[in-house]
Design a protein around this motif. Structure first.
Motif, PDB file in Angstrom:
ATOM      1  N   ASN A   1      49.480 -60.576 -47.956  1.00 42.45           N
ATOM      2  CA  ASN A   1      48.858 -60.827 -49.260  1.00 42.45           C
ATOM      3  C   ASN A   1      49.861 -61.397 -50.258  1.00 42.45           C
ATOM      4  OD1 ASN A   1      46.284 -59.911 -48.492  1.00 42.45           O
ATOM      5  ND2 ASN A   1      46.851 -57.774 -48.928  1.00 42.45           N
ATOM      6  N   LYS A   2      51.037 -60.816 -50.289  1.00 46.80           N
ATOM      7  CA  LYS A   2      52.072 -61.307 -51.200  1.00 46.80           C
ATOM      8  C   LYS A   2      52.572 -62.683 -50.768  1.00 46.80           C
ATOM      9  CE  LYS A   2      53.731 -56.827 -52.859  1.00 46.80           C
ATOM     10  NZ  LYS A   2      54.880 -55.890 -52.955  1.00 46.80           N
ATOM     11  N   ALA A   3      52.673 -62.899 -49.462  1.00 43.46           N
ATOM     12  CA  ALA A   3      53.135 -64.194 -48.952  1.00 43.46           C
ATOM     13  C   ALA A   3      52.206 -65.318 -49.407  1.00 43.46           C
ATOM     14  CB  ALA A   3      53.217 -64.163 -47.426  1.00 43.46           C
ATOM     15  N   MET A   4      50.901 -65.059 -49.305  1.00 41.29           N
ATOM     16  CA  MET A   4      49.931 -66.065 -49.724  1.00 41.29           C
ATOM     17  C   MET A   4      50.086 -66.376 -51.207  1.00 41.29           C
ATOM     18  SD  MET A   4      47.411 -67.972 -48.540  1.00 41.29           S
ATOM     19  CE  MET A   4      46.797 -67.133 -47.061  1.00 41.29           C
ATOM     20  N   LYS A   5      50.223 -65.334 -52.013  1.00 32.74           N
ATOM     21  CA  LYS A   5      50.352 -65.511 -53.463  1.00 32.74           C
ATOM     22  C   LYS A   5      51.646 -66.252 -53.811  1.00 32.74           C
ATOM     23  CE  LYS A   5      49.162 -64.532 -57.800  1.00 32.74           C
ATOM     24  NZ  LYS A   5      49.203 -63.150 -58.304  1.00 32.74           N
ATOM     25  N   ILE A   6      52.730 -65.891 -53.157  1.00 31.93           N
ATOM     26  CA  ILE A   6      54.013 -66.545 -53.442  1.00 31.93           C
ATOM     27  C   ILE A   6      53.906 -68.045 -53.233  1.00 31.93           C
ATOM     28  CG2 ILE A   6      56.389 -66.827 -52.637  1.00 31.93           C
ATOM     29  CD1 ILE A   6      56.410 -63.824 -52.021  1.00 31.93           C
ATOM     30  N   ILE A   7      53.416 -68.439 -52.076  1.00 32.18           N
ATOM     31  CA  ILE A   7      53.397 -69.867 -51.747  1.00 32.18           C
ATOM     32  C   ILE A   7      52.364 -70.616 -52.571  1.00 32.18           C
ATOM     33  CG2 ILE A   7      53.183 -71.553 -49.876  1.00 32.18           C
ATOM     34  CD1 ILE A   7      55.615 -69.582 -49.833  1.00 32.18           C
ATOM     35  N   GLN A   8      51.188 -70.001 -52.798  1.00 28.17           N
ATOM     36  CA  GLN A   8      50.159 -70.696 -53.565  1.00 28.17           C
ATOM     37  C   GLN A   8      50.512 -70.813 -55.051  1.00 28.17           C
ATOM     38  OE1 GLN A   8      46.471 -68.662 -52.587  1.00 28.17           O
ATOM     39  NE2 GLN A   8      46.064 -70.138 -50.937  1.00 28.17           N
ATOM     40  N   ASN A   9      51.505 -70.077 -55.497  1.00 33.17           N
ATOM     41  CA  ASN A   9      52.021 -70.271 -56.857  1.00 33.17           C
ATOM     42  C   ASN A   9      52.749 -71.604 -57.002  1.00 33.17           C
ATOM     43  OD1 ASN A   9      51.105 -67.857 -57.851  1.00 33.17           O
ATOM     44  ND2 ASN A   9      53.115 -66.861 -57.960  1.00 33.17           N
ATOM     45  N   HIS A  10      53.070 -72.237 -55.897  1.00 27.19           N
ATOM     46  CA  HIS A  10      53.930 -73.417 -55.938  1.00 27.19           C
ATOM     47  C   HIS A  10      53.191 -74.743 -55.758  1.00 27.19           C
ATOM     48  CE1 HIS A  10      56.837 -70.178 -55.234  1.00 27.19           C
ATOM     49  NE2 HIS A  10      57.771 -71.003 -55.679  1.00 27.19           N
ATOM     50  N   TYR A  11      51.884 -74.718 -55.594  1.00 29.29           N
ATOM     51  CA  TYR A  11      51.204 -76.012 -55.400  1.00 29.29           C
ATOM     52  C   TYR A  11      49.762 -75.981 -55.880  1.00 29.29           C
ATOM     53  CZ  TYR A  11      48.757 -74.256 -51.188  1.00 29.29           C
ATOM     54  OH  TYR A  11      47.952 -73.565 -50.323  1.00 29.29           O
ATOM     55  N   THR A  12      49.240 -77.168 -56.111  1.00 26.33           N
ATOM     56  CA  THR A  12      47.832 -77.352 -56.423  1.00 26.33           C
ATOM     57  C   THR A  12      47.312 -78.570 -55.663  1.00 26.33           C
ATOM     58  OG1 THR A  12      46.195 -77.857 -58.134  1.00 26.33           O
ATOM     59  CG2 THR A  12      48.417 -78.704 -58.478  1.00 26.33           C
ATOM     60  N   ARG A  13      46.078 -78.479 -55.219  1.00 29.05           N
ATOM     61  CA  ARG A  13      45.412 -79.616 -54.585  1.00 29.05           C
ATOM     62  C   ARG A  13      44.401 -80.267 -55.532  1.00 29.05           C
ATOM     63  NH1 ARG A  13      42.448 -77.763 -49.666  1.00 29.05           N
ATOM     64  NH2 ARG A  13      42.182 -75.841 -50.854  1.00 29.05           N
TER      65      ARG A  13
ATOM     66  N   GLY B   1      45.464 -69.524 -58.524  1.00 29.56           N
ATOM     67  CA  GLY B   1      44.680 -69.237 -59.714  1.00 29.56           C
ATOM     68  C   GLY B   1      45.546 -68.974 -60.934  1.00 29.56           C
ATOM     69  N   GLU B   2      46.843 -68.813 -60.723  1.00 29.43           N
ATOM     70  CA  GLU B   2      47.774 -68.605 -61.828  1.00 29.43           C
ATOM     71  C   GLU B   2      48.037 -69.926 -62.553  1.00 29.43           C
ATOM     72  OE1 GLU B   2      48.773 -65.765 -62.786  1.00 29.43           O
ATOM     73  OE2 GLU B   2      48.437 -64.427 -61.071  1.00 29.43           O
ATOM     74  N   GLN B   3      48.655 -69.836 -63.725  1.00 28.80           N
ATOM     75  CA  GLN B   3      48.975 -71.024 -64.500  1.00 28.80           C
ATOM     76  C   GLN B   3      50.486 -71.178 -64.647  1.00 28.80           C
ATOM     77  OE1 GLN B   3      46.714 -70.591 -68.177  1.00 28.80           O
ATOM     78  NE2 GLN B   3      45.075 -71.875 -67.335  1.00 28.80           N
ATOM     79  N   LEU B   4      50.948 -72.397 -64.440  1.00 32.03           N
ATOM     80  CA  LEU B   4      52.352 -72.737 -64.655  1.00 32.03           C
ATOM     81  C   LEU B   4      52.456 -73.557 -65.935  1.00 32.03           C
ATOM     82  CD1 LEU B   4      53.350 -73.964 -61.063  1.00 32.03           C
ATOM     83  CD2 LEU B   4      53.341 -71.619 -61.956  1.00 32.03           C
ATOM     84  N   ILE B   5      53.564 -73.398 -66.628  1.00 31.03           N
ATOM     85  CA  ILE B   5      53.851 -74.216 -67.809  1.00 31.03           C
ATOM     86  C   ILE B   5      54.992 -75.160 -67.457  1.00 31.03           C
ATOM     87  CG2 ILE B   5      54.561 -74.232 -70.219  1.00 31.03           C
ATOM     88  CD1 ILE B   5      53.411 -71.427 -70.506  1.00 31.03           C
ATOM     89  N   VAL B   6      54.714 -76.441 -67.459  1.00 32.94           N
ATOM     90  CA  VAL B   6      55.729 -77.443 -67.148  1.00 32.94           C
ATOM     91  C   VAL B   6      56.209 -78.039 -68.457  1.00 32.94           C
ATOM     92  CG1 VAL B   6      56.273 -79.435 -65.717  1.00 32.94           C
ATOM     93  CG2 VAL B   6      54.381 -77.935 -65.073  1.00 32.94           C
TER      94      VAL B   6
ATOM     95  N   VAL C   1      47.540 -73.530 -60.528  1.00 33.33           N
ATOM     96  CA  VAL C   1      47.928 -73.712 -59.134  1.00 33.33           C
ATOM     97  C   VAL C   1      46.941 -73.020 -58.205  1.00 33.33           C
ATOM     98  CG1 VAL C   1      50.371 -74.154 -59.541  1.00 33.33           C
ATOM     99  CG2 VAL C   1      49.559 -71.789 -59.449  1.00 33.33           C
ATOM    100  N   GLU C   2      47.192 -73.142 -56.899  1.00 33.51           N
ATOM    101  CA  GLU C   2      46.240 -72.708 -55.879  1.00 33.51           C
ATOM    102  C   GLU C   2      45.943 -71.213 -55.944  1.00 33.51           C
ATOM    103  OE1 GLU C   2      43.933 -74.424 -52.621  1.00 33.51           O
ATOM    104  OE2 GLU C   2      45.133 -75.240 -54.276  1.00 33.51           O
TER     105      GLU C   2
END
Length: 418
Positions: free
Chosen positions: A265-277, A299-304, A296-297
């Protein structure tokens, strides 16, 4: 010599005209001799500047249907286009030379479209720091039509300001540099007003797949992580929106992160924090303002953010990672390299700045930098990256376009030589 070349160019049209005439509609609208005059002036400009391999490539285009379509679209474009023309030496270095026996009809046109940028690109139109992103005329679906996507996304290239009015095209296999400014087109008497011609010292290559990019030294942990969560193929699938991925350097994948990756579960969240399709985000998307929000994938939000010192960062909660290299164009997407994992760990607040074994291209002052070494793309279908910033223009079918050009050029030839 130029007259003989023109006669050859026109003869190619007239030979095909004899076989295609029966397909014409009675009400076909013909652009008359203007098309031939346009192409003839273009060939003359290339010849007079010693760019004879590209000149011969255009003549080669006139011998097939897809080539006719490319030449017709070039002539009929209502927007300004920048034509990147590799030098004879650049073509010779990769083994592309007349009579272009090994260049298939599809690949030949794609090569031309890859070198035709939408817009008027000069050194003066690029920022002093960072990149400009230009759409080529190569529609992704031309070659990588492996899904039902009806995408109007185009292959993108990354441009930087060079020295003495030159432009650097930042490519996966190496950089290509233009001459110091575009060619003088004044001899065409305004016929080529929709074009700017910029000679370059390398032939552009199609970007690689994400899986190929992640085999580069310093980036392989992300490849393993995507395989762990089973998302590699899904991420690379051709879509209209492409993808944006932030790839942490191998040096920041410490034991804390690796332990977290054992929890599915954590692995999925970690990696999906890094990309969006959902979007292909190049740096001009965030450098025009103080910051932007990217969902991102996971569902979290990144600020660039674009920082005052000219560097860029991406922030997830309290974790802020420096973007140490941006705008690495990939097959159907873009990659940015960062120096932290976008997930809380016990070492998230470490002040130590990781370094990379990957050598660097020019970056803004104050940033750690990274670049990608040369390699071979194992994706047999070739690579494309998308930027959905232009709509596709409607055109006649290949047979209609080619026959139309044949009739018009034949008419002009008849007027000239009867």
């Amino acid at each position: 010599m130029r007259l003989n070349y023109l006669i050859y160019f026109l003869t190619i049209f007239s030979i095909n005209f004899k076989f295609g005439l029966s397909q014409l509609d009675d009400d076909l609208i013909c652009p008359n001799e203007a098309l031939t005059e346009y192409l003839t002036n273009l060939l003359d400009i290339l010849f007079s500047n010693g760019l004879t391999t590209f000149e011969q490539l255009l003549v080669h285009y006139s011998e097939n249907d897809l080539g006719y379509e490319f030449l017709n679209d070039l002539y009929n474009s209502n927007q300004k286009l920048t034509l990147l023309v590799p030098t004879n030496q650049a073509f010779n270095e990769i083994g592309i030379n007349s009579p272009f026996i090994g260049l298939t009809e599809d690949r030949g046109m794609e090569l031309g479209e890859l070198h035709l940028l939408q817009g008027d690109w000069t050194s003066g139109s690029l920022p002093q720091l960072g990149h400009g992103i230009a759409s080529t005329s190569l529609l992704i679906a031309n070659e990588l039509n492996q899904t039902d996507s009806k995408s109007n996304a185009y292959q993108a290239v990354t441009l930087e300001k060079g020295n003495d009015n030159s432009i650097i095209i930042d490519g996966w296999w190496g950089n290509s540099t233009s001459w110091n400014g575009p060619l003088d087109l004044s001899s065409s008497n305004g016929l080529l007003d929709n074009l700017m011609i910029l000679p370059i010292d390398q032939v552009l290559s199609f970007p690689p797949s994400l899986s190929t990019a992640l085999q580069s030294p310093g980036l392989t942990n992300m490849s393993s992580a995507l395989n762990v969560i089973g998302k590699s193929q899904e991420l690379e699938q051709l879509t209209e929106n492409g993808f944006t991925i932030f790839v942490p350097l191998d040096s920041v994948w410490d034991e804390n992160v690796k332990n977290l990756m054992t929890d599915s579960n954590k692995a999925m969240k970690i990696i999906q924090n890094h990309y969006t399709r959902s979007y292909t985000l190049f740096s001009p998307g965030w450098t025009g303002s103080d910051s932007m929000i990217l969902t991102v994938e996971s569902g979290e939000q990144l600020i660039v953010s674009n920082k005052q010192d000219g560097s860029n960062s991406v922030k997830f909660g309290d974790i802020e990672a420096n973007i140490i290299r941006s705008d690495i164009t990939l097959n159907n997407g873009v990659m940015h390299i960062i120096d932290k994992i976008l997930f809380p760990t016990s070492s998230s607040n470490s002040s130590e700045t990781p370094t990379s074994s990957i050598p660097s291209t020019a970056q803004p002052t104050g940033t750690t930098s990274a670049s990608i070494p040369d390699g071979q793309d194992t994706d047999k279908d070739g690579g494309k990256a998308v930027i959905p910033d232009a709509s596709g223009s409607s055109s006649a079918s290949k047979s209609q376009v080619s026959v139309q050009l044949l009739v018009c050029v034949f008419t002009f030839w008849f007027i000239l030589f009867r």
